[in-house]
Design a protein around this motif. Sequence first.
Motif, PDB file in Angstrom:
ATOM      1  N   MET A 124       0.849  -1.184   0.000  1.00 28.55           N
ATOM      2  CA  MET A 124       0.000   0.000   0.000  1.00 28.55           C
ATOM      3  C   MET A 124       0.893   1.245   0.000  1.00 28.55           C
ATOM      4  SD  MET A 124      -3.223   0.906   2.479  1.00 28.55           S
ATOM      5  CE  MET A 124      -4.035  -0.603   2.034  1.00 28.55           C
ATOM      6  N   THR A 125       0.555   2.184  -0.861  1.00 33.09           N
ATOM      7  CA  THR A 125       1.347   3.397  -1.014  1.00 33.09           C
ATOM      8  C   THR A 125       0.983   4.412   0.061  1.00 33.09           C
ATOM      9  OG1 THR A 125       1.380   3.020  -3.397  1.00 33.09           O
ATOM     10  CG2 THR A 125       1.956   5.220  -2.641  1.00 33.09           C
ATOM     11  N   LYS A 126       2.011   4.920   0.730  1.00 33.18           N
ATOM     12  CA  LYS A 126       1.798   5.897   1.799  1.00 33.18           C
ATOM     13  C   LYS A 126       1.829   7.312   1.228  1.00 33.18           C
ATOM     14  CE  LYS A 126       3.506   3.047   5.527  1.00 33.18           C
ATOM     15  NZ  LYS A 126       4.421   2.944   6.664  1.00 33.18           N
ATOM     16  N   ILE A 127       0.827   8.086   1.636  1.00 31.70           N
ATOM     17  CA  ILE A 127       0.654   9.448   1.133  1.00 31.70           C
ATOM     18  C   ILE A 127       0.541  10.414   2.303  1.00 31.70           C
ATOM     19  CG2 ILE A 127      -0.942  10.983  -0.100  1.00 31.70           C
ATOM     20  CD1 ILE A 127      -1.685   8.694  -1.872  1.00 31.70           C
ATOM     21  N   ALA A 128       1.128  11.599   2.105  1.00 30.64           N
ATOM     22  CA  ALA A 128       0.925  12.709   3.038  1.00 30.64           C
ATOM     23  C   ALA A 128       0.130  13.781   2.315  1.00 30.64           C
ATOM     24  CB  ALA A 128       2.264  13.280   3.504  1.00 30.64           C
ATOM     25  N   ILE A 129      -0.640  14.512   3.060  1.00 31.57           N
ATOM     26  CA  ILE A 129      -1.434  15.620   2.531  1.00 31.57           C
ATOM     27  C   ILE A 129      -0.901  16.905   3.142  1.00 31.57           C
ATOM     28  CG2 ILE A 129      -3.747  16.647   2.386  1.00 31.57           C
ATOM     29  CD1 ILE A 129      -3.667  13.875   1.062  1.00 31.57           C
ATOM     30  N   LEU A 130      -0.702  17.920   2.293  1.00 32.17           N
ATOM     31  CA  LEU A 130      -0.406  19.265   2.773  1.00 32.17           C
ATOM     32  C   LEU A 130      -1.611  20.125   2.414  1.00 32.17           C
ATOM     33  CD1 LEU A 130       3.323  19.875   1.690  1.00 32.17           C
ATOM     34  CD2 LEU A 130       2.456  18.860   3.787  1.00 32.17           C
ATOM     35  N   ALA A 131      -2.212  20.753   3.408  1.00 26.82           N
ATOM     36  CA  ALA A 131      -3.417  21.559   3.199  1.00 26.82           C
ATOM     37  C   ALA A 131      -3.358  22.805   4.069  1.00 26.82           C
ATOM     38  CB  ALA A 131      -4.663  20.745   3.538  1.00 26.82           C
ATOM     39  N   SER A 132      -3.870  23.903   3.535  1.00 28.17           N
ATOM     40  CA  SER A 132      -3.899  25.140   4.322  1.00 28.17           C
ATOM     41  C   SER A 132      -5.251  25.400   4.977  1.00 28.17           C
ATOM     42  CB  SER A 132      -3.532  26.344   3.446  1.00 28.17           C
ATOM     43  OG  SER A 132      -2.166  26.289   3.103  1.00 28.17           O
ATOM     44  N   TYR A 133      -6.319  24.893   4.373  1.00 26.80           N
ATOM     45  CA  TYR A 133      -7.656  25.188   4.901  1.00 26.80           C
ATOM     46  C   TYR A 133      -8.508  23.919   4.956  1.00 26.80           C
ATOM     47  CZ  TYR A 133      -5.982  29.903   4.218  1.00 26.80           C
ATOM     48  OH  TYR A 133      -5.221  31.021   4.268  1.00 26.80           O
ATOM     49  N   ASN A 134      -9.457  23.801   4.035  1.00 27.09           N
ATOM     50  CA  ASN A 134     -10.428  22.701   4.090  1.00 27.09           C
ATOM     51  C   ASN A 134      -9.865  21.370   3.607  1.00 27.09           C
ATOM     52  OD1 ASN A 134     -12.398  24.434   5.074  1.00 27.09           O
ATOM     53  ND2 ASN A 134     -13.050  24.999   3.018  1.00 27.09           N
ATOM     54  N   GLY A 135      -9.030  21.395   2.592  1.00 22.40           N
ATOM     55  CA  GLY A 135      -8.460  20.157   2.082  1.00 22.40           C
ATOM     56  C   GLY A 135      -9.490  19.235   1.449  1.00 22.40           C
ATOM     57  N   SER A 136     -10.338  19.778   0.573  1.00 27.46           N
ATOM     58  CA  SER A 136     -11.388  18.961  -0.040  1.00 27.46           C
ATOM     59  C   SER A 136     -10.814  17.821  -0.882  1.00 27.46           C
ATOM     60  CB  SER A 136     -12.347  19.817  -0.865  1.00 27.46           C
ATOM     61  OG  SER A 136     -11.655  20.525  -1.863  1.00 27.46           O
ATOM     62  N   GLY A 137      -9.658  18.029  -1.493  1.00 27.64           N
ATOM     63  CA  GLY A 137      -9.001  16.946  -2.233  1.00 27.64           C
ATOM     64  C   GLY A 137      -8.573  15.817  -1.304  1.00 27.64           C
ATOM     65  N   PHE A 138      -8.153  16.160  -0.117  1.00 30.77           N
ATOM     66  CA  PHE A 138      -7.809  15.172   0.914  1.00 30.77           C
ATOM     67  C   PHE A 138      -9.025  14.288   1.190  1.00 30.77           C
ATOM     68  CE2 PHE A 138      -8.046  15.114   5.813  1.00 30.77           C
ATOM     69  CZ  PHE A 138      -7.655  13.781   5.908  1.00 30.77           C
ATOM     70  N   ASN A 139     -10.188  14.914   1.328  1.00 36.10           N
ATOM     71  CA  ASN A 139     -11.404  14.149   1.609  1.00 36.10           C
ATOM     72  C   ASN A 139     -11.715  13.179   0.472  1.00 36.10           C
ATOM     73  OD1 ASN A 139     -11.776  15.457   4.066  1.00 36.10           O
ATOM     74  ND2 ASN A 139     -12.933  17.108   3.132  1.00 36.10           N
ATOM     75  N   ALA A 140     -11.512  13.617  -0.773  1.00 37.06           N
ATOM     76  CA  ALA A 140     -11.770  12.744  -1.923  1.00 37.06           C
ATOM     77  C   ALA A 140     -10.837  11.536  -1.898  1.00 37.06           C
ATOM     78  CB  ALA A 140     -11.599  13.521  -3.222  1.00 37.06           C
ATOM     79  N   LEU A 141      -9.561  11.762  -1.605  1.00 32.51           N
ATOM     80  CA  LEU A 141      -8.601  10.651  -1.536  1.00 32.51           C
ATOM     81  C   LEU A 141      -8.917   9.724  -0.365  1.00 32.51           C
ATOM     82  CD1 LEU A 141      -5.211  12.389  -2.386  1.00 32.51           C
ATOM     83  CD2 LEU A 141      -6.467  10.734  -3.779  1.00 32.51           C
ATOM     84  N   TYR A 142      -9.282  10.300   0.769  1.00 29.41           N
ATOM     85  CA  TYR A 142      -9.616   9.486   1.941  1.00 29.41           C
ATOM     86  C   TYR A 142     -10.813   8.580   1.642  1.00 29.41           C
ATOM     87  CZ  TYR A 142     -11.016   8.022   6.572  1.00 29.41           C
ATOM     88  OH  TYR A 142     -11.376   7.253   7.655  1.00 29.41           O
ATOM     89  N   GLU A 143     -11.856   9.164   1.068  1.00 29.75           N
ATOM     90  CA  GLU A 143     -13.048   8.375   0.752  1.00 29.75           C
ATOM     91  C   GLU A 143     -12.726   7.264  -0.249  1.00 29.75           C
ATOM     92  OE1 GLU A 143     -16.243  11.034  -0.375  1.00 29.75           O
ATOM     93  OE2 GLU A 143     -16.027  12.150   1.504  1.00 29.75           O
ATOM     94  N   ALA A 144     -11.915   7.573  -1.267  1.00 28.46           N
ATOM     95  CA  ALA A 144     -11.545   6.560  -2.267  1.00 28.46           C
ATOM     96  C   ALA A 144     -10.724   5.443  -1.627  1.00 28.46           C
ATOM     97  CB  ALA A 144     -10.768   7.215  -3.407  1.00 28.46           C
ATOM     98  N   SER A 145      -9.879   5.789  -0.657  1.00 28.81           N
ATOM     99  CA  SER A 145      -9.085   4.755   0.018  1.00 28.81           C
ATOM    100  C   SER A 145      -9.984   3.874   0.888  1.00 28.81           C
ATOM    101  CB  SER A 145      -7.957   5.376   0.846  1.00 28.81           C
ATOM    102  OG  SER A 145      -8.458   6.011   2.008  1.00 28.81           O
ATOM    103  N   GLN A 146     -10.966   4.471   1.524  1.00 34.25           N
ATOM    104  CA  GLN A 146     -11.879   3.706   2.376  1.00 34.25           C
ATOM    105  C   GLN A 146     -12.759   2.763   1.558  1.00 34.25           C
ATOM    106  OE1 GLN A 146     -11.747   3.821   5.945  1.00 34.25           O
ATOM    107  NE2 GLN A 146      -9.863   4.668   5.107  1.00 34.25           N
ATOM    108  N   LYS A 147     -13.106   3.184   0.334  1.00 29.06           N
ATOM    109  CA  LYS A 147     -13.924   2.348  -0.560  1.00 29.06           C
ATOM    110  C   LYS A 147     -13.077   1.349  -1.342  1.00 29.06           C
ATOM    111  CE  LYS A 147     -17.322   5.999  -1.418  1.00 29.06           C
ATOM    112  NZ  LYS A 147     -17.764   6.974  -2.425  1.00 29.06           N
ATOM    113  N   LYS A 148     -11.750   1.372  -1.083  1.00 30.32           N
ATOM    114  CA  LYS A 148     -10.797   0.482  -1.772  1.00 30.32           C
ATOM    115  C   LYS A 148     -10.704   0.769  -3.281  1.00 30.32           C
ATOM    116  CE  LYS A 148     -10.133  -1.858   2.067  1.00 30.32           C
ATOM    117  NZ  LYS A 148      -9.351  -1.165   3.039  1.00 30.32           N
TER     118      LYS A 148
END
Length: 185
Positions: free
Chosen positions: A1-25
């Motif tokens: 599994m590939t490890k990813i870090a997120i850099l965000a200044s505010y809401n990080g909506s792209g982070f949420n998209a990646l998180y949801e996709a990882s949870q759904k496999k």
Amino acid sequence: MTKIAILASYNGSGFNALYEASQKKELNIEIVLVISNNSGAVALQNASKYGIDNLAVNSKTADNPDEKIEQLLHEYGCKYVFLSGYMKKVGENITKNFKVINSHPALLPNYGGAGMYGRFVHEAVMKNQEKVSGVTIHEVNENYDEGKIILQKKLILSEDESVDSLEAKIKKLEQSAIVEAFKNI
């Protein structure tokens, strides 16, 4: 599994998209770290809620924030770094040692560069009466918005398009584009 870090200044909506996709496999990734230059960022709060390690790293918390971020990325074994609305320029030490990916709310090379982010991009697109806009997912190098393009998604502006409606459409398009780009890489 590939490890990813997120850099965000505010809401990080792209982070949420990646998180949801990882949870759904949908993606074989693990978001192991979220870093923000803003201690009040919603992205940090979401990371806590998801059980992901998170830290504020800025000039108040580190003598050299870029060095501290690089150290953390190595420590957590990250291969990729995704910039989810990160409003600081990423240091060369990070772009040279990690695959740094960004999402830009326009079709690069148009409407890119210093100062071209978020609403400013959409205002410029509308001012120039463009008929098409979109999202670009690209690698990050030492220059703003000049890294190798991974993926672009286009949309046609409607006759009655406004800055607000364009921004909403681009944010929605961006969510799927980010996940698709990570599937491709």
